[in-house]
Scaffold this motif. Structure first.
Motif, mmCIF file in Angstrom:
data_model
loop_
_atom_site.group_PDB
_atom_site.id
_atom_site.type_symbol
_atom_site.label_atom_id
_atom_site.label_comp_id
_atom_site.label_asym_id
_atom_site.label_seq_id
_atom_site.Cartn_x
_atom_site.Cartn_y
_atom_site.Cartn_z
ATOM 1 N N ASP A 48 -15.088 51.891 -14.558
ATOM 2 C CA ASP A 48 -14.185 52.495 -15.535
ATOM 3 C C ASP A 48 -14.648 53.921 -15.858
ATOM 4 O O ASP A 48 -15.582 54.452 -15.238
ATOM 5 C CB ASP A 48 -14.080 51.620 -16.791
ATOM 6 C CG ASP A 48 -15.426 51.448 -17.496
ATOM 7 O OD1 ASP A 48 -16.343 52.264 -17.280
ATOM 8 O OD2 ASP A 48 -15.558 50.479 -18.275
ATOM 9 N N ARG A 54 -15.737 47.532 -13.638
ATOM 10 C CA ARG A 54 -14.474 47.031 -14.179
ATOM 11 C C ARG A 54 -14.519 45.511 -14.297
ATOM 12 O O ARG A 54 -15.204 44.837 -13.529
ATOM 13 C CB ARG A 54 -13.305 47.448 -13.277
ATOM 14 C CG ARG A 54 -13.018 48.933 -13.305
ATOM 15 C CD ARG A 54 -11.698 49.243 -12.620
ATOM 16 N NE ARG A 54 -11.440 50.667 -12.602
ATOM 17 C CZ ARG A 54 -10.948 51.360 -13.640
ATOM 18 N NH1 ARG A 54 -10.643 50.742 -14.765
ATOM 19 N NH2 ARG A 54 -10.741 52.652 -13.547
ATOM 20 N N ARG A 55 -13.751 45.023 -15.248
ATOM 21 C CA ARG A 55 -13.764 43.588 -15.561
ATOM 22 C C ARG A 55 -13.400 42.721 -14.358
ATOM 23 O O ARG A 55 -13.907 41.618 -14.189
ATOM 24 C CB ARG A 55 -12.769 43.356 -16.710
ATOM 25 C CG ARG A 55 -12.691 41.962 -17.212
ATOM 26 C CD ARG A 55 -11.696 41.887 -18.358
ATOM 27 N NE ARG A 55 -11.200 40.537 -18.533
ATOM 28 C CZ ARG A 55 -10.070 40.228 -19.138
ATOM 29 N NH1 ARG A 55 -9.303 41.165 -19.633
ATOM 30 N NH2 ARG A 55 -9.694 38.978 -19.261
ATOM 31 N N ARG A 67 -24.129 41.419 -12.302
ATOM 32 C CA ARG A 67 -24.112 41.254 -13.771
ATOM 33 C C ARG A 67 -25.249 40.341 -14.225
ATOM 34 O O ARG A 67 -25.818 40.535 -15.290
ATOM 35 C CB ARG A 67 -22.769 40.682 -14.230
ATOM 36 C CG ARG A 67 -21.612 41.678 -14.156
ATOM 37 C CD ARG A 67 -20.378 41.150 -14.866
ATOM 38 N NE ARG A 67 -19.287 42.105 -14.846
ATOM 39 C CZ ARG A 67 -18.357 42.178 -13.898
ATOM 40 N NH1 ARG A 67 -18.392 41.333 -12.882
ATOM 41 N NH2 ARG A 67 -17.399 43.076 -13.953
#
Lengths: 102, 149
Positions: A48, A54-55, A67
């Motif tokens: 982003d 980004r998700r 993550r």
């Protein structure tokens, strides 16, 4: 440090059709920055405006979700494989009258 | 256009009916042809649905399954050419959730087919495929080849 970045089908047009690209960098973040030089336009699909993932994008360093490793500043090792994996989702959205289900 | 053989159709039918009343999902492996306008499917591979709360009308594909299936295809010269999922007791057309989530992946996912299997009372009743164009789904032709033995 040089790692192999595996490009998923939808993003291969940005990589000149290649399914993997060899990129240098000491961290995942640095690898993504150098990937942008090889494949212009790809970074904005992955990160982003704040430079975070980004998700709906997953990155796997070898078999580990980045993550779960602590994020983009995790160091990479020579010969690592970084895979870009889209978060695919959807569904019938079967719901009664009222606001749309999310 | 999406081209698949009867064996692949039967495999997805068995997955969708076996998973009923939950949504099942998976990836289509094959090859792009005719400047990516045609997707020739060789195999359909089931992936896990991580959505436990609303598995009847939602799916979140397990990304580790995506990685495993994509890598297995890569080793045999096959690409991910599309995604499939079932709609239990719901028509085989994309929902707004399907559209939003497909668009959010990446606009570049326009080259993929989005195949939806409608399962009513545990039986497959329709199978339709869609492509994303400028933010909207359009139905595409599905050609099913005879089962090979």
């Amino acid at each position: 440090m040089s790692v192999k970045v595996r490009i998923p089908t939808p993003l291969r047009p940005l990589a000149g059709g290649r399914d993997q690209v060899q990129v240098a960098g000491a961290t995942v973040r640095a690898v993504l920055e150098n990937l942008e030089k090889e494949c212009p336009g790809i970074r904005s699909r992955l990160c982003d405006e704040r430079g975070e993932l980004r998700r709906f994008v997953n990155l796997f360093l070898n078999d580990e979700d980045v993550r779960h490793l602590g994020g983009l500043d995790f160091p990479v090792q020579e010969g690592d494989v970084l895979s870009i994996v889209p978060a695919i989702a959807g569904g019938a959205q079967r719901c009664a009258a009222g606001p749309p289900c999310r | 256009m999406l081209i698949l053989d009867g064996n692949t159709e039967r495999s997805m039918k068995e997955q969708a009916e076996g998973g009923y009343p939950r949504e099942v999902c998976g990836l289509l492996l094959g090859r792009f042809e005719d400047r990516r306008q045609v997707r020739q499917v060789s195999e359909a591979h089931a992936a896990g649905n991580l959505n436990q709360d609303r598995s009847g009308d939602r799916y979140d594909m397990d990304p580790t399954d995506y990685l495993r299936i994509e890598n297995a295809g890569r080793a045999r010269g096959l690409e991910v050419v599309g995604v499939y999922h079932s709609h239990p007791d719901h028509p085989s057309r994309p929902s707004e959730t399907d559209r939003q989530r497909a668009e959010e992946i990446w606009q570049a996912a326009e080259s993929w087919s989005y195949l939806i299997l409608e399962v009513a009372s545990g039986r497959l009743v329709s199978l339709r495929s869609w492509v994303l164009r400028e933010g909207a789904f359009r139905e595409e032709e599905v050609r099913i080849l005879p089962i090979s033995h």
